[in-house]
Design an enzyme around this catalytic site. Structure first.
Site, PDB file in Angstrom:
ATOM      1  N   LYS A  89      43.300  33.473  44.469  1.00 29.04           N
ATOM      2  CA  LYS A  89      43.090  33.223  45.896  1.00 29.04           C
ATOM      3  C   LYS A  89      41.622  32.840  46.105  1.00 29.04           C
ATOM      4  O   LYS A  89      41.259  31.717  45.793  1.00 29.04           O
ATOM      5  CB  LYS A  89      43.549  34.417  46.708  1.00 29.04           C
ATOM      6  CG  LYS A  89      45.087  34.474  46.619  1.00 29.04           C
ATOM      7  CD  LYS A  89      45.771  35.432  47.499  1.00 29.04           C
ATOM      8  CE  LYS A  89      47.260  35.150  47.462  1.00 29.04           C
ATOM      9  NZ  LYS A  89      48.062  36.285  47.050  1.00 29.04           N
ATOM     10  N   SER A 115      49.030  39.544  54.378  1.00 23.33           N
ATOM     11  CA  SER A 115      48.780  38.102  54.382  1.00 23.33           C
ATOM     12  C   SER A 115      49.420  37.367  55.553  1.00 23.33           C
ATOM     13  O   SER A 115      49.036  36.239  55.839  1.00 23.33           O
ATOM     14  CB  SER A 115      49.250  37.496  53.071  1.00 23.33           C
ATOM     15  OG  SER A 115      50.622  37.731  52.894  1.00 23.33           O
ATOM     16  N   HIS A 139      44.167  39.549  48.932  1.00 18.19           N
ATOM     17  CA  HIS A 139      43.504  38.778  49.994  1.00 18.19           C
ATOM     18  C   HIS A 139      42.178  39.392  50.424  1.00 18.19           C
ATOM     19  O   HIS A 139      41.582  38.942  51.399  1.00 18.19           O
ATOM     20  CB  HIS A 139      44.426  38.627  51.215  1.00 18.19           C
ATOM     21  CG  HIS A 139      45.482  37.583  51.043  1.00 18.19           C
ATOM     22  ND1 HIS A 139      45.249  36.242  51.266  1.00 18.19           N
ATOM     23  CD2 HIS A 139      46.764  37.675  50.639  1.00 18.19           C
ATOM     24  CE1 HIS A 139      46.351  35.549  51.034  1.00 18.19           C
ATOM     25  NE2 HIS A 139      47.297  36.401  50.652  1.00 18.19           N
TER      26      HIS A 139
END
Ligand SMILES: *Cc1c(COP(=O)(O)O)cnc(C)c1O
Length: 393
Positions: A240, A181, A209
């Site tokens: 996310k 990330s 992610h």
């Protein structure tokens, strides 16, 4: 005697070293813009990659669930029973990830804390990428297994370390983030998996992610590398790209049957609310039915990143919409971030210890819901501040 005096000392240490974190206040829904500390800004900070956090269909799905089921689960799933909607979500997530089954958990953090200690214990070995997420690190520690760190994204180093332990007959787990990330680079999962299989190890990837970003329709890193059925354990988050909250683990029927008997946050902590579950089901439906949001995300990322590079900024080795704008000194990164904020752009400065000393940066999160005008404005402001602070010419 103040028996909690150490807290004052710790807090002053944080403040003196510049590591004290002042948390901002958000007072509006997240769309391409939001209101931060009372100011309307372009959101280039959150992980709302696809703009699902305030999407109308998700809000409606959440409201419907509240009307039908109420607001809370009032018990853990393994004791009082699990709702049909939780099971529906697990089934949908399995289809979305192209796996046999999933277990839904409260968060991605919880998933790592819960799942890793069911796979390895005291006498076992974990081989962990040196840049893995905090929740992986903590999950590994909870397992009491010995932890061997391999160089970041380096299958050769992993293999060398595995060879050192060849004679040790125990369970061995290789674990890695899918997308890292802070730099936006992707784990070499195909090579790591090959090494894992060659040495009889389990392979585990945290795709927090990657979901909604990589692979066809955002199915994630395993789909990106076409490793279906080969990677043993995937962990994911709904907080996310999905824009909600929640986590899960994905894999074979056997694995998930086992996890439902063993994962402690599943057995001893209540699940997320039905509103979260309803919104997540809708998010999966949206992603499965169309790739347009994911495509828009990548178009925006490519556009923003190419313009930033052309302008002379160092955006590191990103391979995803995460765009680190590397500035060097943490003081410059902070100053840059507050100047951006003054001009209406919300993007976070990140320094040591989250990234190495001298690699402080602004981390820009490009979203699918940013318009071309939004991105052009951001690029213009970045260039102005970059020149003012002598970062670019
Ligand atoms: C954000 C993140 C998590 C935590 O996910 P939550 O659902 O917010 O708890 C776990 N692992 C990685 C790699 C992450 O980036």
């Amino acid at each position: 005697m103040d028996n909690m005096k150490f807290i004052d000392e710790e807090l002053s240490k944080l403040k003196e070293s510049g590591l004290y974190n002042t948390i901002r206040t958000i007072s509006d829904e997240l769309s391409s813009t939001t209101i931060v500390n009372g100011k309307k800004v372009l959101d280039m900070c959150t992980n709302n990659y696809l703009g699902l956090a305030n999407k109308k269909e998700l809000k409606e799905a959440a409201k419907e669930m509240i009307d039908k089921y109420g607001v809370g689960p009032a018990a853990v799933r393994s004791i009082a029973g699990t709702t049909d909607k939780h099971l529906e979500l697990e089934k949908k997530l399995a289809e979305f990830k192209h796996v046999e089954a999933t277990i839904h958990l409260q968060s991605g953090f919880c998933a790592n804390l819960g799942v890793i200690p069911t796979l390895v214990g005291e006498d076992d070995l974990i081989f962990s990428d040196e840049l893995n997420h905090a929740s992986i690190i903590d999950g590994c520690r909870l397992s009491k297994a010995s932890i061997i760190r391999f160089n970041h994204a380096d299958p050769k180093d992993l293999e060398n370390k595995l060879k050192e332990y060849n004679s040790k007959n125990c369970r061995k787990l290789i674990i890695t983030d899918g997308v890292f990330s802070m730099d936006g680079d992707i784990a070499p999962l195909a090579d790591l998996t090959e090494v894992a299989k060659k040495h009889g190890c389990m392979i585990y990837v945290d795709d927090a992610h990657g979901e909604g970003v990589l692979g066809t329709n955002g199915a994630g890193i395993v789909d990106h590398f076409k490793l279906h059925g080969i990677v043993d354990v995937e962990v994911g988050t709904l907080s996310k790209a999905f824009g909600i909250v929640g986590g899960f683990a994905a894999g074979s029927n056997k694995l998930i049957e086992y996890l439902k008997q063993k994962v402690r946050p599943f057995l001893f902590s209540s699940s997320v609310t039905l509103a979260d579950v309803g919104a997540a089901i809708k998010a999966v439906d949206i992603l499965k039915s169309s790739s347009s949001l994911v495509e828009k995300l990548w178009d925006n990322a490519r556009y923003f990143q190419s313009k930033m590079k052309e302008s002379g900024f160092d955006i590191g080795k990103t391979q995803t919409p995460i765009t680190p704008v590397i500035l060097g000194d943490v003081k410059i990164a902070r100053e840059f971030s507050s100047k951006l904020f003054e001009k209406g752009i919300f993007a976070q400065a990140i320094g040591y210890p989250t990234v190495p000393i001298g690699k402080a940066r602004i981390r820009v999160m490009v979203h699918a819901v940013h318009s071309k005008e939004d991105l052009d404005y951001a690029i213009k402001v970045f260039k102005e501040i970059g020149k003012e602070l002598n970062i670019i010419k």
